[in-house]
Design an enzyme around this catalytic site. Sequence first.
Site: not given
Ligand code: ARG
Length: 458
Positions: A156-157, A278, A284, A291, A318, A323
Amino acid sequence: TSNSMWGGRFAEGPSAVMREINASLPFDQRMWRQDVAGSRAHVAMLGKQGIVQPADAEAIAEGLTQVAAGYERDGVPDDLSLEDIHMLTEARLADAIGPVAGRLHTARSRNDQVATDFRLWVRDAIDQVLDALTAFQAALLVRAEEHAGAVMPGFTHLQSAQPVTLGHHLMAYHEMIARDVSRFTDARARMNLCPLGSAALAGTGFPIDRHATAEALGFDGPTRNSLDSVSDRDFALDYLAAAAQCSLHLSRLAEEFVLWASQPFGFVALSDQWSTGSSIMPQKRNPDAAELVRGHSGRITGCLVSLMMTMKGLPLAYSKDMQDDKPPVFEAHDLLGLSIAAMTGMVESATFRTDRMRALAESGYATATDLADWLVREAGVPFREAHHITGRAVARAEALGVTLDAVPLGDLQAMDARIDARVFDVLSVDASVASRTSFGGTAPANVRAAIAVARGEA
Ligand code: ARG
Protein backbone atom coordinates in the site's frame (compact mmCIF):
# COMPACT_ATOMS: atom_id res chain seq x y z
CA THR A 1 -21.88 19.13 -61.53
CA SER A 2 -24.22 18.65 -58.63
CA ASN A 3 -24.49 15.53 -56.46
CA SER A 4 -26.11 12.58 -58.21
CA MET A 5 -27.98 11.51 -55.07
CA TRP A 6 -29.33 14.81 -53.72
CA GLY A 7 -28.36 17.44 -56.30
CA GLY A 8 -31.82 18.08 -57.79
CA ARG A 9 -32.13 21.58 -56.41
CA PHE A 10 -28.47 22.51 -56.93
CA ALA A 11 -27.02 24.14 -60.04
CA GLU A 12 -23.39 23.96 -58.94
CA GLY A 13 -21.30 21.27 -57.27
CA PRO A 14 -19.54 21.72 -53.93
CA SER A 15 -16.16 23.41 -53.55
CA ALA A 16 -13.20 21.12 -53.10
CA VAL A 17 -12.95 21.92 -49.40
CA MET A 18 -16.69 21.36 -48.94
CA ARG A 19 -16.28 17.98 -50.55
CA GLU A 20 -13.42 17.14 -48.22
CA ILE A 21 -14.96 18.36 -44.97
CA ASN A 22 -18.25 16.68 -45.84
CA ALA A 23 -16.94 13.26 -46.78
CA SER A 24 -16.94 10.40 -44.29
CA LEU A 25 -16.06 7.71 -46.80
CA PRO A 26 -12.37 7.61 -45.81
CA PHE A 27 -13.42 6.20 -42.43
CA ASP A 28 -17.00 4.94 -42.73
CA GLN A 29 -15.99 2.50 -45.45
CA ARG A 30 -15.09 0.30 -42.51
CA MET A 31 -18.84 -0.29 -42.12
CA TRP A 32 -19.50 -1.57 -45.64
CA ARG A 33 -20.52 -5.03 -44.49
CA GLN A 34 -23.02 -3.57 -42.03
CA ASP A 35 -24.30 -1.18 -44.70
CA VAL A 36 -24.92 -4.00 -47.15
CA ALA A 37 -26.55 -6.14 -44.43
CA GLY A 38 -28.87 -3.26 -43.49
CA SER A 39 -29.86 -2.67 -47.12
CA ARG A 40 -30.49 -6.37 -47.61
CA ALA A 41 -32.88 -6.51 -44.66
CA HIS A 42 -34.58 -3.28 -45.77
CA VAL A 43 -35.19 -4.33 -49.36
CA ALA A 44 -36.42 -7.80 -48.38
CA MET A 45 -38.98 -6.11 -46.14
CA LEU A 46 -39.96 -3.61 -48.90
CA GLY A 47 -40.60 -6.54 -51.24
CA LYS A 48 -42.58 -8.51 -48.69
CA GLN A 49 -44.75 -5.51 -47.85
CA GLY A 50 -45.38 -4.79 -51.55
CA ILE A 51 -43.75 -1.35 -51.24
CA VAL A 52 -41.52 -2.31 -54.16
CA GLN A 53 -42.34 -5.09 -56.63
CA PRO A 54 -40.97 -8.42 -55.41
CA ALA A 55 -39.03 -8.82 -58.68
CA ASP A 56 -37.37 -5.43 -58.16
CA ALA A 57 -36.56 -6.33 -54.57
CA GLU A 58 -34.91 -9.49 -55.79
CA ALA A 59 -32.90 -7.63 -58.43
CA ILE A 60 -31.70 -5.22 -55.74
CA ALA A 61 -30.73 -8.06 -53.39
CA GLU A 62 -28.72 -9.69 -56.17
CA GLY A 63 -27.12 -6.36 -57.03
CA LEU A 64 -26.09 -5.91 -53.39
CA THR A 65 -24.37 -9.29 -53.53
CA GLN A 66 -22.38 -8.09 -56.55
CA VAL A 67 -21.47 -4.80 -54.86
CA ALA A 68 -20.30 -6.65 -51.74
CA ALA A 69 -18.25 -9.06 -53.84
CA GLY A 70 -16.61 -6.07 -55.52
CA TYR A 71 -15.71 -4.47 -52.17
CA GLU A 72 -14.36 -7.80 -50.96
CA ARG A 73 -12.26 -8.22 -54.08
CA ASP A 74 -10.99 -4.70 -54.80
CA GLY A 75 -11.54 -2.84 -51.55
CA VAL A 76 -13.82 0.18 -51.18
CA PRO A 77 -12.92 2.92 -53.69
CA ASP A 78 -11.96 6.33 -52.30
CA ASP A 79 -14.52 8.42 -54.20
CA LEU A 80 -15.06 11.53 -52.09
CA SER A 81 -17.70 12.91 -54.43
CA LEU A 82 -20.07 10.24 -53.13
CA GLU A 83 -19.58 11.42 -49.54
CA ASP A 84 -20.13 8.26 -47.59
CA ILE A 85 -20.40 4.48 -47.71
CA HIS A 86 -24.20 4.68 -47.98
CA MET A 87 -24.25 6.72 -51.17
CA LEU A 88 -21.28 4.90 -52.62
CA THR A 89 -23.01 1.57 -52.20
CA GLU A 90 -26.19 2.90 -53.79
CA ALA A 91 -24.15 4.29 -56.71
CA ARG A 92 -22.38 0.94 -57.13
CA LEU A 93 -25.75 -0.77 -57.05
CA ALA A 94 -26.97 1.47 -59.88
CA ASP A 95 -23.83 0.62 -61.85
CA ALA A 96 -24.65 -3.07 -61.35
CA ILE A 97 -28.42 -3.19 -61.95
CA GLY A 98 -29.47 0.15 -63.43
CA PRO A 99 -32.27 2.52 -62.37
CA VAL A 100 -34.18 -0.07 -60.31
CA ALA A 101 -31.44 0.56 -57.70
CA GLY A 102 -33.21 3.85 -57.03
CA ARG A 103 -36.05 1.96 -55.29
CA LEU A 104 -33.80 0.75 -52.43
CA HIS A 105 -33.93 4.06 -50.55
CA THR A 106 -37.75 4.05 -50.35
CA ALA A 107 -38.97 4.63 -46.77
CA ARG A 108 -35.42 5.11 -45.56
CA SER A 109 -33.04 7.99 -44.85
CA ARG A 110 -29.31 7.98 -44.35
CA ASN A 111 -30.12 9.03 -40.81
CA ASP A 112 -31.73 5.74 -39.81
CA GLN A 113 -29.38 3.90 -42.15
CA VAL A 114 -26.21 5.18 -40.50
CA ALA A 115 -27.65 4.69 -37.02
CA THR A 116 -28.38 1.07 -37.92
CA ASP A 117 -25.01 0.40 -39.57
CA PHE A 118 -23.12 1.88 -36.66
CA ARG A 119 -25.06 -0.16 -34.10
CA LEU A 120 -24.31 -3.29 -36.07
CA TRP A 121 -20.63 -2.35 -36.19
CA VAL A 122 -20.41 -1.61 -32.47
CA ARG A 123 -22.23 -4.86 -31.68
CA ASP A 124 -19.62 -6.79 -33.69
CA ALA A 125 -16.87 -4.82 -31.99
CA ILE A 126 -18.20 -5.82 -28.57
CA ASP A 127 -18.22 -9.47 -29.61
CA GLN A 128 -14.57 -9.18 -30.66
CA VAL A 129 -13.62 -7.51 -27.39
CA LEU A 130 -15.44 -10.17 -25.37
CA ASP A 131 -13.52 -12.93 -27.17
CA ALA A 132 -10.23 -11.16 -26.53
CA LEU A 133 -11.05 -10.57 -22.85
CA THR A 134 -11.93 -14.24 -22.42
CA ALA A 135 -8.51 -15.22 -23.79
CA PHE A 136 -6.85 -12.69 -21.47
CA GLN A 137 -8.68 -14.10 -18.46
CA ALA A 138 -7.62 -17.62 -19.43
CA ALA A 139 -3.99 -16.48 -19.49
CA LEU A 140 -4.35 -14.85 -16.06
CA LEU A 141 -5.86 -18.06 -14.65
CA VAL A 142 -3.00 -20.22 -15.94
CA ARG A 143 -0.35 -17.99 -14.38
CA ALA A 144 -2.33 -17.48 -11.17
CA GLU A 145 -2.66 -21.23 -10.73
CA GLU A 146 1.03 -21.72 -11.35
CA HIS A 147 1.84 -19.15 -8.66
CA ALA A 148 -1.06 -19.64 -6.25
CA GLY A 149 1.40 -20.14 -3.37
CA ALA A 150 4.24 -17.87 -4.50
CA VAL A 151 4.83 -15.23 -1.83
CA MET A 152 5.37 -11.64 -2.85
CA PRO A 153 5.23 -8.35 -0.99
CA GLY A 154 1.80 -6.77 -1.05
CA PHE A 155 1.96 -2.99 -1.16
CA THR A 156 0.00 0.00 0.00
CA HIS A 157 1.44 3.41 -0.87
CA LEU A 158 3.95 1.24 -2.80
CA GLN A 159 5.44 0.44 0.62
CA SER A 160 5.80 -3.18 1.68
CA ALA A 161 2.58 -3.89 3.60
CA GLN A 162 1.74 -7.57 4.09
CA PRO A 163 2.80 -10.67 2.18
CA VAL A 164 0.38 -11.82 -0.51
CA THR A 165 0.71 -14.40 -3.24
CA LEU A 166 1.40 -13.68 -6.88
CA GLY A 167 -1.61 -15.82 -7.75
CA HIS A 168 -3.82 -13.58 -5.61
CA HIS A 169 -2.37 -10.48 -7.26
CA LEU A 170 -3.05 -11.83 -10.76
CA MET A 171 -6.56 -12.86 -9.74
CA ALA A 172 -7.22 -9.24 -8.75
CA TYR A 173 -6.87 -8.40 -12.45
CA HIS A 174 -9.11 -11.31 -13.32
CA GLU A 175 -11.81 -9.65 -11.19
CA MET A 176 -11.37 -6.31 -12.97
CA ILE A 177 -11.67 -7.97 -16.35
CA ALA A 178 -14.75 -9.86 -15.19
CA ARG A 179 -16.38 -6.49 -14.48
CA ASP A 180 -15.31 -5.27 -17.93
CA VAL A 181 -16.89 -8.34 -19.50
CA SER A 182 -20.07 -7.55 -17.62
CA ARG A 183 -20.02 -3.90 -18.75
CA PHE A 184 -19.56 -4.81 -22.42
CA THR A 185 -22.27 -7.46 -22.10
CA ASP A 186 -24.65 -4.90 -20.57
CA ALA A 187 -23.86 -2.39 -23.32
CA ARG A 188 -24.56 -5.02 -25.97
CA ALA A 189 -27.90 -5.96 -24.45
CA ARG A 190 -28.97 -2.31 -24.08
CA MET A 191 -28.06 -1.30 -27.63
CA ASN A 192 -29.67 -4.27 -29.33
CA LEU A 193 -32.71 -2.43 -30.72
CA CYS A 194 -33.00 -1.46 -34.37
CA PRO A 195 -33.42 2.18 -35.52
CA LEU A 196 -34.06 1.22 -39.16
CA GLY A 197 -37.42 2.53 -40.34
CA SER A 198 -37.24 5.71 -38.26
CA ALA A 199 -36.43 7.33 -41.63
CA ALA A 200 -35.13 10.92 -41.50
CA LEU A 201 -36.62 11.73 -38.08
CA ALA A 202 -40.41 11.34 -38.13
CA GLY A 203 -41.01 7.80 -39.33
CA THR A 204 -42.63 7.10 -42.69
CA GLY A 205 -46.05 6.79 -44.28
CA PHE A 206 -45.09 3.62 -46.15
CA PRO A 207 -46.44 0.41 -44.61
CA ILE A 208 -43.02 -0.83 -43.47
CA ASP A 209 -42.51 -3.66 -40.99
CA ARG A 210 -39.87 -2.55 -38.50
CA HIS A 211 -40.18 -5.73 -36.48
CA ALA A 212 -39.20 -7.76 -39.54
CA THR A 213 -36.06 -5.75 -40.32
CA ALA A 214 -35.07 -5.72 -36.64
CA GLU A 215 -35.36 -9.49 -36.51
CA ALA A 216 -33.52 -10.00 -39.79
CA LEU A 217 -30.57 -8.03 -38.41
CA GLY A 218 -30.44 -9.93 -35.12
CA PHE A 219 -31.93 -7.16 -32.98
CA ASP A 220 -34.34 -7.84 -30.14
CA GLY A 221 -36.87 -5.46 -31.70
CA PRO A 222 -37.26 -1.93 -33.14
CA THR A 223 -36.37 1.25 -31.20
CA ARG A 224 -39.45 3.06 -29.91
CA ASN A 225 -39.09 6.74 -30.86
CA SER A 226 -38.03 7.88 -34.33
CA LEU A 227 -36.49 11.17 -33.16
CA ASP A 228 -34.42 9.45 -30.51
CA SER A 229 -33.49 6.64 -32.90
CA VAL A 230 -31.70 8.87 -35.41
CA SER A 231 -30.00 11.08 -32.83
CA ASP A 232 -29.01 8.53 -30.18
CA ARG A 233 -25.37 7.57 -29.94
CA ASP A 234 -25.55 6.24 -26.38
CA PHE A 235 -24.60 2.79 -27.67
CA ALA A 236 -21.29 4.19 -28.94
CA LEU A 237 -20.71 6.06 -25.67
CA ASP A 238 -21.50 2.91 -23.68
CA TYR A 239 -18.96 1.06 -25.77
CA LEU A 240 -16.34 3.79 -25.30
CA ALA A 241 -17.01 4.05 -21.56
CA ALA A 242 -16.55 0.30 -21.17
CA ALA A 243 -13.46 0.44 -23.39
CA ALA A 244 -11.98 3.32 -21.39
CA GLN A 245 -12.52 1.57 -18.09
CA CYS A 246 -11.11 -1.69 -19.45
CA SER A 247 -8.07 0.20 -20.75
CA LEU A 248 -7.50 1.62 -17.27
CA HIS A 249 -7.24 -1.92 -15.90
CA LEU A 250 -4.82 -2.92 -18.64
CA SER A 251 -2.84 0.23 -17.94
CA ARG A 252 -2.51 -0.57 -14.25
CA LEU A 253 -1.18 -4.05 -15.00
CA ALA A 254 1.09 -2.57 -17.66
CA GLU A 255 2.41 -0.10 -15.08
CA GLU A 256 3.10 -2.96 -12.67
CA PHE A 257 4.98 -4.84 -15.39
CA VAL A 258 7.07 -1.74 -16.09
CA LEU A 259 7.90 -1.42 -12.38
CA TRP A 260 8.44 -5.13 -11.88
CA ALA A 261 10.74 -5.38 -14.90
CA SER A 262 12.97 -2.60 -13.53
CA GLN A 263 16.26 -3.64 -11.91
CA PRO A 264 15.38 -2.43 -8.39
CA PHE A 265 12.24 -4.62 -8.39
CA GLY A 266 13.39 -7.47 -10.61
CA PHE A 267 10.06 -9.27 -10.14
CA VAL A 268 9.55 -10.14 -13.78
CA ALA A 269 11.53 -10.77 -16.94
CA LEU A 270 9.45 -10.05 -20.02
CA SER A 271 10.05 -12.47 -22.87
CA ASP A 272 12.12 -11.40 -25.88
CA GLN A 273 8.89 -11.27 -27.87
CA TRP A 274 7.58 -8.49 -25.66
CA SER A 275 10.76 -6.49 -25.11
CA THR A 276 12.79 -4.07 -27.18
CA GLY A 277 16.43 -3.06 -27.15
CA SER A 278 18.10 0.32 -27.16
CA SER A 279 19.99 1.70 -30.15
CA ILE A 280 22.79 2.93 -27.87
CA MET A 281 22.71 0.91 -24.64
CA PRO A 282 23.44 -2.73 -25.43
CA GLN A 283 22.29 -4.10 -22.08
CA LYS A 284 18.75 -2.76 -22.37
CA ARG A 285 15.52 -4.76 -22.40
CA ASN A 286 12.76 -2.23 -22.44
CA PRO A 287 9.11 -3.00 -21.68
CA ASP A 288 7.83 -0.88 -24.60
CA ALA A 289 4.64 -2.86 -25.14
CA ALA A 290 3.61 -2.37 -21.52
CA GLU A 291 4.42 1.34 -21.77
CA LEU A 292 2.31 1.64 -24.91
CA VAL A 293 -0.63 -0.13 -23.28
CA ARG A 294 -0.30 2.42 -20.46
CA GLY A 295 -0.18 5.22 -23.04
CA HIS A 296 -3.05 3.88 -25.15
CA SER A 297 -5.41 4.03 -22.17
CA GLY A 298 -5.07 7.81 -22.29
CA ARG A 299 -5.96 7.91 -25.97
CA ILE A 300 -8.92 5.56 -25.49
CA THR A 301 -10.25 7.75 -22.70
CA GLY A 302 -9.74 10.72 -25.03
CA CYS A 303 -11.97 9.00 -27.59
CA LEU A 304 -14.74 8.74 -24.99
CA VAL A 305 -14.43 12.43 -24.13
CA SER A 306 -14.33 13.32 -27.82
CA LEU A 307 -17.70 11.73 -28.56
CA MET A 308 -19.22 13.11 -25.35
CA MET A 309 -18.22 16.60 -26.50
CA THR A 310 -19.67 15.99 -29.97
CA MET A 311 -23.03 14.97 -28.52
CA LYS A 312 -23.48 17.32 -25.61
CA GLY A 313 -25.16 20.28 -27.28
CA LEU A 314 -26.97 18.76 -30.26
CA PRO A 315 -30.64 19.61 -30.65
CA LEU A 316 -32.88 16.81 -31.94
CA ALA A 317 -32.65 15.18 -34.35
CA TYR A 318 -29.69 14.42 -36.67
CA SER A 319 -26.95 17.01 -37.20
CA LYS A 320 -23.87 16.47 -39.30
CA ASP A 321 -21.68 16.80 -36.21
CA MET A 322 -22.75 13.24 -35.56
CA GLN A 323 -20.68 12.05 -38.50
CA ASP A 324 -17.72 12.64 -36.15
CA ASP A 325 -18.98 9.74 -34.02
CA LYS A 326 -17.10 7.07 -35.92
CA PRO A 327 -13.39 8.02 -35.83
CA PRO A 328 -13.12 7.92 -32.01
CA VAL A 329 -14.96 4.60 -31.82
CA PHE A 330 -12.81 3.03 -34.53
CA GLU A 331 -9.63 4.40 -32.96
CA ALA A 332 -10.54 3.23 -29.47
CA HIS A 333 -11.47 -0.20 -30.78
CA ASP A 334 -8.16 -0.64 -32.59
CA LEU A 335 -6.14 0.56 -29.60
CA LEU A 336 -8.09 -1.61 -27.17
CA GLY A 337 -7.70 -4.71 -29.36
CA LEU A 338 -3.94 -4.21 -29.50
CA SER A 339 -3.76 -3.51 -25.77
CA ILE A 340 -5.66 -6.66 -24.76
CA ALA A 341 -3.64 -8.82 -27.14
CA ALA A 342 -0.34 -7.36 -25.92
CA MET A 343 -1.19 -7.83 -22.24
CA THR A 344 -2.32 -11.39 -22.94
CA GLY A 345 0.99 -12.13 -24.65
CA MET A 346 3.01 -10.55 -21.86
CA VAL A 347 1.15 -12.44 -19.13
CA GLU A 348 1.47 -15.74 -21.01
CA SER A 349 5.20 -15.44 -21.63
CA ALA A 350 6.57 -13.52 -18.63
CA THR A 351 9.04 -15.19 -16.27
CA PHE A 352 8.08 -14.29 -12.72
CA ARG A 353 11.13 -14.09 -10.41
CA THR A 354 9.42 -15.59 -7.40
CA ASP A 355 12.73 -15.99 -5.50
CA ARG A 356 13.22 -12.24 -5.72
CA MET A 357 9.61 -11.55 -4.71
CA ARG A 358 10.00 -13.80 -1.68
CA ALA A 359 13.26 -12.13 -0.66
CA LEU A 360 11.61 -8.71 -0.78
CA ALA A 361 8.55 -9.94 1.09
CA GLU A 362 10.85 -11.20 3.84
CA SER A 363 12.91 -8.05 4.07
CA GLY A 364 10.18 -5.45 4.60
CA TYR A 365 8.85 -6.46 8.06
CA ALA A 366 5.73 -7.43 6.19
CA THR A 367 4.65 -9.83 8.95
CA ALA A 368 4.46 -7.12 11.61
CA THR A 369 0.65 -7.27 11.49
CA ASP A 370 0.89 -11.02 12.15
CA LEU A 371 2.86 -10.35 15.34
CA ALA A 372 0.29 -7.82 16.50
CA ASP A 373 -2.55 -10.21 15.65
CA TRP A 374 -0.77 -12.98 17.61
CA LEU A 375 -0.57 -10.77 20.70
CA VAL A 376 -4.31 -10.10 20.41
CA ARG A 377 -5.23 -13.72 19.82
CA GLU A 378 -2.84 -15.58 22.11
CA ALA A 379 -2.12 -13.09 24.88
CA GLY A 380 -5.38 -11.12 25.02
CA VAL A 381 -3.61 -7.81 24.38
CA PRO A 382 -5.88 -5.01 23.02
CA PHE A 383 -5.02 -4.38 19.35
CA ARG A 384 -3.86 -0.78 19.87
CA GLU A 385 -1.36 -1.89 22.49
CA ALA A 386 -0.27 -4.87 20.38
CA HIS A 387 0.37 -2.44 17.49
CA HIS A 388 2.65 -0.42 19.76
CA ILE A 389 4.61 -3.43 21.07
CA THR A 390 5.08 -4.68 17.50
CA GLY A 391 6.36 -1.29 16.42
CA ARG A 392 9.09 -1.60 19.02
CA ALA A 393 9.91 -5.10 17.78
CA VAL A 394 10.26 -3.74 14.23
CA ALA A 395 12.59 -1.01 15.49
CA ARG A 396 14.67 -3.68 17.25
CA ALA A 397 14.87 -5.80 14.09
CA GLU A 398 15.92 -2.72 12.15
CA ALA A 399 18.63 -1.94 14.71
CA LEU A 400 19.92 -5.52 14.53
CA GLY A 401 19.65 -5.55 10.74
CA VAL A 402 17.57 -8.74 10.70
CA THR A 403 14.08 -9.85 9.68
CA LEU A 404 11.33 -9.91 12.29
CA ASP A 405 11.48 -13.68 12.76
CA ALA A 406 15.22 -13.44 13.52
CA VAL A 407 14.88 -11.13 16.54
CA PRO A 408 15.95 -13.17 19.59
CA LEU A 409 13.05 -14.31 21.77
CA GLY A 410 14.69 -12.65 24.77
CA ASP A 411 14.62 -9.28 23.01
CA LEU A 412 10.92 -9.71 22.22
CA GLN A 413 10.13 -10.78 25.78
CA ALA A 414 11.96 -7.72 27.08
CA MET A 415 9.33 -5.66 25.24
CA ASP A 416 6.41 -7.70 26.50
CA ALA A 417 6.58 -10.64 28.87
CA ARG A 418 3.46 -12.23 27.34
CA ILE A 419 5.39 -13.19 24.19
CA ASP A 420 6.56 -16.80 24.00
CA ALA A 421 8.28 -19.04 21.43
CA ARG A 422 5.02 -19.91 19.66
CA VAL A 423 5.13 -16.44 18.13
CA PHE A 424 7.71 -17.60 15.60
CA ASP A 425 5.06 -19.82 14.00
CA VAL A 426 3.33 -16.74 12.60
CA LEU A 427 6.31 -14.58 11.69
CA SER A 428 7.32 -16.31 8.44
CA VAL A 429 5.84 -15.03 5.21
CA ASP A 430 4.44 -18.47 4.38
CA ALA A 431 2.63 -18.68 7.71
CA SER A 432 1.36 -15.17 7.14
CA VAL A 433 -0.24 -15.84 3.75
CA ALA A 434 -1.50 -19.27 4.84
CA SER A 435 -3.35 -17.62 7.72
CA ARG A 436 -5.29 -15.22 5.49
CA THR A 437 -8.22 -17.56 5.00
CA SER A 438 -11.06 -15.06 5.30
CA PHE A 439 -13.28 -15.07 2.20
CA GLY A 440 -11.40 -13.31 -0.59
CA GLY A 441 -8.13 -13.47 1.35
CA THR A 442 -4.69 -14.33 -0.03
CA ALA A 443 -4.21 -17.83 1.48
CA PRO A 444 -3.06 -20.18 -1.30
CA ALA A 445 -6.06 -22.42 -0.62
CA ASN A 446 -8.40 -19.46 -1.17
CA VAL A 447 -6.59 -18.48 -4.37
CA ARG A 448 -7.00 -22.02 -5.74
CA ALA A 449 -10.67 -21.95 -4.79
CA ALA A 450 -11.12 -18.58 -6.57
CA ILE A 451 -9.47 -19.97 -9.69
CA ALA A 452 -11.81 -22.97 -9.64
CA VAL A 453 -14.82 -20.66 -9.32
CA ALA A 454 -13.56 -18.50 -12.19
CA ARG A 455 -13.23 -21.60 -14.35
CA GLY A 456 -16.76 -22.63 -13.47
CA GLU A 457 -15.46 -25.72 -11.69
CA ALA A 458 -16.82 -24.87 -8.26
N1 ARG B 1 -22.29 10.23 -43.48
C1 ARG B 1 -23.34 10.57 -42.60
C2 ARG B 1 -22.95 10.25 -41.15
O1 ARG B 1 -22.01 9.55 -40.94
C3 ARG B 1 -24.58 9.80 -42.94
C4 ARG B 1 -25.84 10.50 -42.55
C5 ARG B 1 -26.05 11.71 -43.39
N2 ARG B 1 -27.34 12.27 -43.18
C6 ARG B 1 -27.64 13.49 -43.59
N3 ARG B 1 -28.81 13.94 -43.34
N4 ARG B 1 -26.76 14.24 -44.19
O2 ARG B 1 -23.57 10.71 -40.21
